[in-house]
Motif scaffolding. Structure first.
Motif, PDB file in Angstrom:
ATOM      1  N   PRO A  63      -4.983  11.647  -4.848  1.00  0.00           N
ATOM      2  CA  PRO A  63      -3.891  10.681  -4.693  1.00  0.00           C
ATOM      3  C   PRO A  63      -4.327   9.382  -4.028  1.00  0.00           C
ATOM      4  CG  PRO A  63      -3.796  12.288  -2.933  1.00  0.00           C
ATOM      5  CD  PRO A  63      -4.916  12.723  -3.849  1.00  0.00           C
ATOM      6  N   VAL A  64      -3.551   8.347  -4.257  1.00  0.00           N
ATOM      7  CA  VAL A  64      -3.736   7.060  -3.582  1.00  0.00           C
ATOM      8  C   VAL A  64      -2.364   6.551  -3.152  1.00  0.00           C
ATOM      9  CG1 VAL A  64      -5.800   6.436  -4.860  1.00  0.00           C
ATOM     10  CG2 VAL A  64      -3.560   5.804  -5.772  1.00  0.00           C
ATOM     11  N   THR A  65      -2.338   5.703  -2.135  1.00  0.00           N
ATOM     12  CA  THR A  65      -1.090   5.061  -1.728  1.00  0.00           C
ATOM     13  C   THR A  65      -1.012   3.690  -2.380  1.00  0.00           C
ATOM     14  OG1 THR A  65      -2.066   4.039   0.223  1.00  0.00           O
ATOM     15  CG2 THR A  65      -1.120   6.230   0.495  1.00  0.00           C
ATOM     16  N   LEU A  66       0.177   3.152  -2.456  1.00  0.00           N
ATOM     17  CA  LEU A  66       0.347   1.819  -3.023  1.00  0.00           C
ATOM     18  C   LEU A  66       0.020   0.735  -2.000  1.00  0.00           C
ATOM     19  CD1 LEU A  66       3.646   2.341  -5.059  1.00  0.00           C
ATOM     20  CD2 LEU A  66       1.280   2.515  -5.836  1.00  0.00           C
ATOM     21  N   PHE A  67       0.022   1.129  -0.706  1.00  0.00           N
ATOM     22  CA  PHE A  67      -0.274   0.194   0.366  1.00  0.00           C
ATOM     23  C   PHE A  67      -1.259   0.847   1.335  1.00  0.00           C
ATOM     24  CE2 PHE A  67       4.109  -0.405  -1.070  1.00  0.00           C
ATOM     25  CZ  PHE A  67       4.061  -1.724  -1.508  1.00  0.00           C
ATOM     26  N   GLU A  68      -2.289   0.101   1.746  1.00  0.00           N
ATOM     27  CA  GLU A  68      -3.333   0.658   2.590  1.00  0.00           C
ATOM     28  C   GLU A  68      -2.819   1.148   3.934  1.00  0.00           C
ATOM     29  OE1 GLU A  68      -6.517  -2.096   2.988  1.00  0.00           O
ATOM     30  OE2 GLU A  68      -7.099  -2.019   0.870  1.00  0.00           O
ATOM     31  N   PHE A  69      -1.776   0.492   4.457  1.00  0.00           N
ATOM     32  CA  PHE A  69      -1.268   0.840   5.782  1.00  0.00           C
ATOM     33  C   PHE A  69      -0.346   2.063   5.758  1.00  0.00           C
ATOM     34  CE2 PHE A  69       1.540  -2.378   3.929  1.00  0.00           C
ATOM     35  CZ  PHE A  69       2.771  -1.746   3.983  1.00  0.00           C
ATOM     36  N   TRP A  70      -0.049   2.602   4.578  1.00  0.00           N
ATOM     37  CA  TRP A  70       0.897   3.704   4.455  1.00  0.00           C
ATOM     38  C   TRP A  70       0.167   5.028   4.562  1.00  0.00           C
ATOM     39  CZ3 TRP A  70       5.267   3.349   0.278  1.00  0.00           C
ATOM     40  CH2 TRP A  70       6.254   4.284   0.579  1.00  0.00           C
ATOM     41  N   SER A  71       0.607   5.888   5.472  1.00  0.00           N
ATOM     42  CA  SER A  71       0.035   7.229   5.618  1.00  0.00           C
ATOM     43  C   SER A  71       0.137   7.971   4.286  1.00  0.00           C
ATOM     44  CB  SER A  71       0.787   7.998   6.708  1.00  0.00           C
ATOM     45  OG  SER A  71       0.494   9.375   6.645  1.00  0.00           O
ATOM     46  N   LEU A  72      -0.982   8.510   3.804  1.00  0.00           N
ATOM     47  CA  LEU A  72      -1.016   9.158   2.495  1.00  0.00           C
ATOM     48  C   LEU A  72      -0.067  10.349   2.422  1.00  0.00           C
ATOM     49  CD1 LEU A  72      -2.180   9.344  -0.326  1.00  0.00           C
ATOM     50  CD2 LEU A  72      -4.106  10.651   0.595  1.00  0.00           C
ATOM     51  N   GLY A  73      -0.079  11.192   3.467  1.00  0.00           N
ATOM     52  CA  GLY A  73       0.791  12.365   3.471  1.00  0.00           C
ATOM     53  C   GLY A  73       2.261  11.996   3.398  1.00  0.00           C
ATOM     54  N   SER A  74       2.676  11.016   4.216  1.00  0.00           N
ATOM     55  CA  SER A  74       4.072  10.562   4.209  1.00  0.00           C
ATOM     56  C   SER A  74       4.436   9.925   2.878  1.00  0.00           C
ATOM     57  CB  SER A  74       4.305   9.554   5.342  1.00  0.00           C
ATOM     58  OG  SER A  74       4.099  10.148   6.598  1.00  0.00           O
ATOM     59  N   PHE A  75       3.500   9.145   2.340  1.00  0.00           N
ATOM     60  CA  PHE A  75       3.737   8.479   1.057  1.00  0.00           C
ATOM     61  C   PHE A  75       4.014   9.489  -0.046  1.00  0.00           C
ATOM     62  CE2 PHE A  75       1.798   7.105  -2.992  1.00  0.00           C
ATOM     63  CZ  PHE A  75       2.620   6.032  -3.284  1.00  0.00           C
ATOM     64  N   LEU A  76       3.191  10.535  -0.122  1.00  0.00           N
ATOM     65  CA  LEU A  76       3.361  11.542  -1.173  1.00  0.00           C
ATOM     66  C   LEU A  76       4.668  12.307  -0.993  1.00  0.00           C
ATOM     67  CD1 LEU A  76      -0.272  12.966  -1.410  1.00  0.00           C
ATOM     68  CD2 LEU A  76       0.920  11.616  -3.147  1.00  0.00           C
ATOM     69  N   SER A  77       4.944  12.735   0.228  1.00  0.00           N
ATOM     70  CA  SER A  77       6.171  13.504   0.478  1.00  0.00           C
ATOM     71  C   SER A  77       7.416  12.698   0.151  1.00  0.00           C
ATOM     72  CB  SER A  77       6.218  13.951   1.946  1.00  0.00           C
ATOM     73  OG  SER A  77       5.195  14.878   2.218  1.00  0.00           O
TER      74      SER A  77
END
Length: 234
Positions: free
Chosen positions: A83-97
């Motif tokens: 997975p990747v986030t759409l924004f670098e500053f966004w926590s990956l785990g939180s983003f996916l959930s």
């Protein structure tokens, strides 16, 4: 991006499961959208079909959001390059959930399997948010129960708990120092607002004084069941 797209699609498809419509057709051979409030949700199921089908629909709708935010989101780590986030500053785990949970809520509101005519998303959103942070959901649930017992309006209890939930998260983070990602606060607010907007017809009926109240907290028999008994006895 492939991994993200796959889990979002899966979450939407899981959220699209129209539990109340399918349960209504299995139990009574009816589409509950044609009866009662016309809403494809747990409340209308309780009112029309009784407590057993109502509990089944509530559990399924809750689980759709819970499974998407907690489990389906984790599948992204095992797909393609991950997975990747759409924004670098966004926590990956939180983003996916969050994104998977939102996809499930959108699926519930606009289900692929039911011509995009779904429910209001309260139970699915509660499941999603419980998968992300359960304590705040528990507090919002207590608020829901208190308002329901005092007012006997399910819609009013849903509206107030949807409004209170993001405020509880803000309090936990800033007043008590809980480590809650800022993105969770933002999207909890968005989900709460979406639920309130989805209840616009209920708000109008509350203002007009025509909204249905819970007449009794004893196990619901169901209006359609009562009608069936009445017709068989005549």
């Amino acid at each position: 991006m492939i991994a993200l797209g796959v889990v979002l699609l899966l979450s939407y498809l899981v959220g699209s499961i129209p539990s109340s419509i399918w349960v209504g057709k299995i139990v009574k051979g009816v589409d509950i959208r044609n009866y009662g409030s016309g809403n494809a949700g747990a409340t209308n199921t309780f009112r029309l079909l009784g407590w057993r089908p109502g509990v089944a629909v509530l559990a399924i709708d809750f689980f759709k959001g819970f499974a998407s935010s907690l489990w389906i989101s984790q599948l992204a780590y095992h797909i393609a390059a991950g997975p990747v986030t759409l924004f670098e500053f966004w926590s990956l785990g939180s983003f996916l959930s969050i994104t998977c949970g939102i996809a499930a809520v959108v699926g519930h509101m606009f289900p692929l399997y039911a011509n995009f005519d779904g429910g209001k998303g309260m139970a699915t959103a509660a499941g999603m948010l419980c998968g992300i942070e359960p304590v705040s959901v528990g507090i919002a649930t207590v608020v829901f129960v208190i308002v329901l017992l005092k007012s006997r309006f399910v819609s009013l209890a849903s509206l107030i708990s949807a409004f209170v939930y993001p405020l509880v998260l803000v309090a936990l983070r800033y007043a008590y120092g809980w480590d809650i990602d800022g993105s969770i606060l933002i999207f909890a607010g968005i989900i709460g607002l979406a639920i309130i907007v989805k209840h616009k017809e209920n708000i109008k009926r509350l203002i007009d004084g025509t909204e249905n109240k819970v007449s009794s907290f004893s196990p619901a028999v169901g209006w359609l069941n009562k009608e069936e008994k009445s017709q068989s006895g005549s």
